[in-house]
Motif scaffolding. Structure first.
Motif, PDB file in Angstrom:
ATOM      1  N   TYR A   1       1.098  19.015  32.462  1.00 67.83           N
ATOM      2  CA  TYR A   1       0.958  17.726  31.780  1.00 67.83           C
ATOM      3  C   TYR A   1       2.076  16.791  32.216  1.00 67.83           C
ATOM      4  O   TYR A   1       3.235  17.205  32.338  1.00 67.83           O
ATOM      5  CB  TYR A   1       1.043  17.892  30.260  1.00 67.83           C
ATOM      6  N   LEU A   2       1.731  15.546  32.404  1.00 67.65           N
ATOM      7  CA  LEU A   2       2.717  14.496  32.666  1.00 67.65           C
ATOM      8  C   LEU A   2       2.443  13.377  31.675  1.00 67.65           C
ATOM      9  O   LEU A   2       1.328  12.840  31.617  1.00 67.65           O
ATOM     10  CB  LEU A   2       2.585  13.976  34.100  1.00 67.65           C
ATOM     11  N   ALA A   3       3.465  13.046  30.860  1.00 71.21           N
ATOM     12  CA  ALA A   3       3.285  12.042  29.812  1.00 71.21           C
ATOM     13  C   ALA A   3       4.416  11.021  29.860  1.00 71.21           C
ATOM     14  O   ALA A   3       5.568  11.359  30.140  1.00 71.21           O
ATOM     15  CB  ALA A   3       3.227  12.704  28.440  1.00 71.21           C
ATOM     16  N   ARG A   4       4.067   9.769  29.571  1.00 67.90           N
ATOM     17  CA  ARG A   4       5.014   8.656  29.599  1.00 67.90           C
ATOM     18  C   ARG A   4       5.418   8.272  28.181  1.00 67.90           C
ATOM     19  O   ARG A   4       4.598   8.235  27.266  1.00 67.90           O
ATOM     20  CB  ARG A   4       4.382   7.453  30.291  1.00 67.90           C
TER      21      ARG A   4
ATOM     22  N   LEU B   1       1.782  15.940  22.481  1.00 66.58           N
ATOM     23  CA  LEU B   1       2.599  14.892  23.106  1.00 66.58           C
ATOM     24  C   LEU B   1       2.249  13.522  22.534  1.00 66.58           C
ATOM     25  O   LEU B   1       3.137  12.695  22.275  1.00 66.58           O
ATOM     26  CB  LEU B   1       2.396  14.905  24.621  1.00 66.58           C
ATOM     27  N   SER B   2       0.983  13.284  22.317  1.00 66.39           N
ATOM     28  CA  SER B   2       0.559  11.996  21.746  1.00 66.39           C
ATOM     29  C   SER B   2       1.124  11.793  20.350  1.00 66.39           C
ATOM     30  O   SER B   2       1.388  10.655  19.930  1.00 66.39           O
ATOM     31  CB  SER B   2      -0.974  11.923  21.704  1.00 66.39           C
TER      32      SER B   2
ATOM     33  N   GLN C   1       2.215   9.134  26.116  1.00 65.06           N
ATOM     34  CA  GLN C   1       0.857   8.952  26.618  1.00 65.06           C
ATOM     35  C   GLN C   1       0.663   9.849  27.841  1.00 65.06           C
ATOM     36  O   GLN C   1       1.386   9.721  28.833  1.00 65.06           O
ATOM     37  CB  GLN C   1       0.615   7.487  27.021  1.00 65.06           C
ATOM     38  N   VAL C   2      -0.287  10.761  27.756  1.00 67.18           N
ATOM     39  CA  VAL C   2      -0.566  11.647  28.887  1.00 67.18           C
ATOM     40  C   VAL C   2      -1.220  10.835  29.998  1.00 67.18           C
ATOM     41  O   VAL C   2      -2.271  10.214  29.794  1.00 67.18           O
ATOM     42  CB  VAL C   2      -1.476  12.819  28.472  1.00 67.18           C
ATOM     43  N   ILE C   3      -0.596  10.830  31.179  1.00 71.76           N
ATOM     44  CA  ILE C   3      -1.126  10.072  32.303  1.00 71.76           C
ATOM     45  C   ILE C   3      -1.694  10.953  33.408  1.00 71.76           C
ATOM     46  O   ILE C   3      -2.377  10.459  34.307  1.00 71.76           O
ATOM     47  CB  ILE C   3      -0.057   9.123  32.887  1.00 71.76           C
TER      48      ILE C   3
END
Length: 375
Positions: free
Chosen positions: A358-361, A282-283, A288-290
């Motif tokens: 995973y939660l990513a912004r 994801l990065s 950005q993994v939050i």
């Protein structure tokens, strides 16, 4: 798997089924397990006469000696009864269909796998989404799910958040829900990100959700999923992913079968360990993994959750049968029989499945080049 049930023999025990001709590896014909040990113990203590010598004397001149003898005999009987009960009445964790599926959930073939998976994941993670995603579910928010299948997640969330707009995508009409109650804030569309773009404007979506899709997605499909998610998400929008890592152990049969499956997946450019790598991937695409969480589910926990995920695993192998059975050189019936043996041993040895959330912004306005993708 119902078609194979009537063709299978009913063996009296797990240990007998483990030595069935359909073993995975030459060295796995006699896998060890707690169950087989218990059955061996049962046969060893079946005859009570070997432990208790009944008295043949009708009279005695020593009352104290007779009393002691009776007490000793009673103690022996109690000890034997306790030992026998432990071996003979050891309850199976699940009611089985036959000896090969002794530890499998009853009537799992008739259950709705997508529906069960949805509510099992909801229970496992105590919510449909990770907690930091909830602020995004506001009035007029656009939420999409990729690989929605029968729409269990979408319909549950749409009921919980009636002011949000939900769109479910899947690769063909046959996989989309049919005959379900219509909700005004839900729609379903055919869409395949691996072969094209989603019918959505740039930066028009607040949350992208996908769950348990890795079995069907190769490296290219994942790359396109990240690219499309980044394109359609608004700045600050979220991508929410739940995936599992399948690497059970506990017996020679389990481990041999698992390595075979993993090898087939590698030949198809599918990474069975992707769930453990999604944060870094994801990065690589401007996210950005939050928040991230991992949870273990033990097949043999004896709880409803373990039973549900056992059924889910069986259904997932059924969905993959058209790929895995030919690659293993097995007929469909033999493949199904093998799967049931393996999953039953996973329960018997209390092996586990690990789920990752995973939660990513979205943090950049343009998606990084695909070359940055780490496979």
């Amino acid at each position: 798997m119902g078609s194979s049930q009537s063709k299978r023999l009913k063996e009296p025990s797990i240990s007998s089924s483990s030595s069935h001709r359909r073993s995975v590896a030459p060295g796995s014909s006699t896998p060890t397990s707690t169950s087989s040990n218990n059955y061996r113990t049962t046969s060893a203590i079946k005859s009570r006469s070997s432990f208790i010598r009944p008295s043949t004397s009708n009279t005695t001149n020593n009352t104290l000696s007779s009393s002691c003898s009776k007490q000793q005999q009673l103690q022996l009987q109690q000890q034997q009864s306790s030992s026998s009960t432990h071996s003979l009445t050891r309850p199976p964790i699940f009611t089985g269909l036959q000896s090969n599926s002794f530890f499998l959930p009853k009537n799992w073939q008739a259950e709705d796998a997508d529906h069960n998976l949805h509510f099992a994941l909801k229970q496992l993670f105590a919510s449909n989404v990770l907690s930091l995603a909830l602020p995004k579910f506001i009035k007029n928010a656009c939420i999409i799910e990729l690989g929605c299948h029968r729409g269990s997640w979408i319909l549950d969330m749409a009921t919980q958040f009636p002011e949000c707009q939900f769109i479910g995508f899947d690769t063909n009409l046959e996989r989309l829900p049919d005959g379900l109650p219509v909700l005004p804030n839900v729609s379903f569309q055919v869409g395949n990100v691996a072969n094209g773009r989603l019918p959505l404007e740039d930066e028009s979506v607040d949350v992208v959700n996908l769950r348990a899709q890795n079995s069907f997605m190769d490296h290219h499909a994942w790359r396109r999923t990240f690219e499309e998610a980044h394109r359609v998400l608004k700045p600050g929008g979220l991508i929410h992913i739940i995936e599992y890592n399948y690497k059970p152990s506990g017996s020679v049969l389990i481990e041999s079968f698992t390595e075979t499956v993993r090898g087939i997946m590698v030949s198809l450019n599918r990474d069975t360990d992707r769930a453990t790598k999604l944060g870094a991937q994801l990065s690589s695409f401007g996210f950005q993994v939050i928040q991230s969480i991992s949870k273990k589910v033990h097949y043999g926990s004896g709880e409803k959750l373990g039973e549900t995920f056992t059924g889910v695993s069986l259904h997932r192998f059924e969905e993959m049968s058209s790929i895995l059975a030919p690659a293993m050189g097995l007929s469909l019936d033999d493949y199904r029989h093998r799967v049931e043996m393996v999953v039953a041993q996973c329960v018997n040895t209390n092996s586990f499945l690990t789920w990752y959330a995973y939660l990513a912004r979205k943090v950049s306005s343009t998606s990084p080049p695909s070359a940055g993708f780490q496979v």
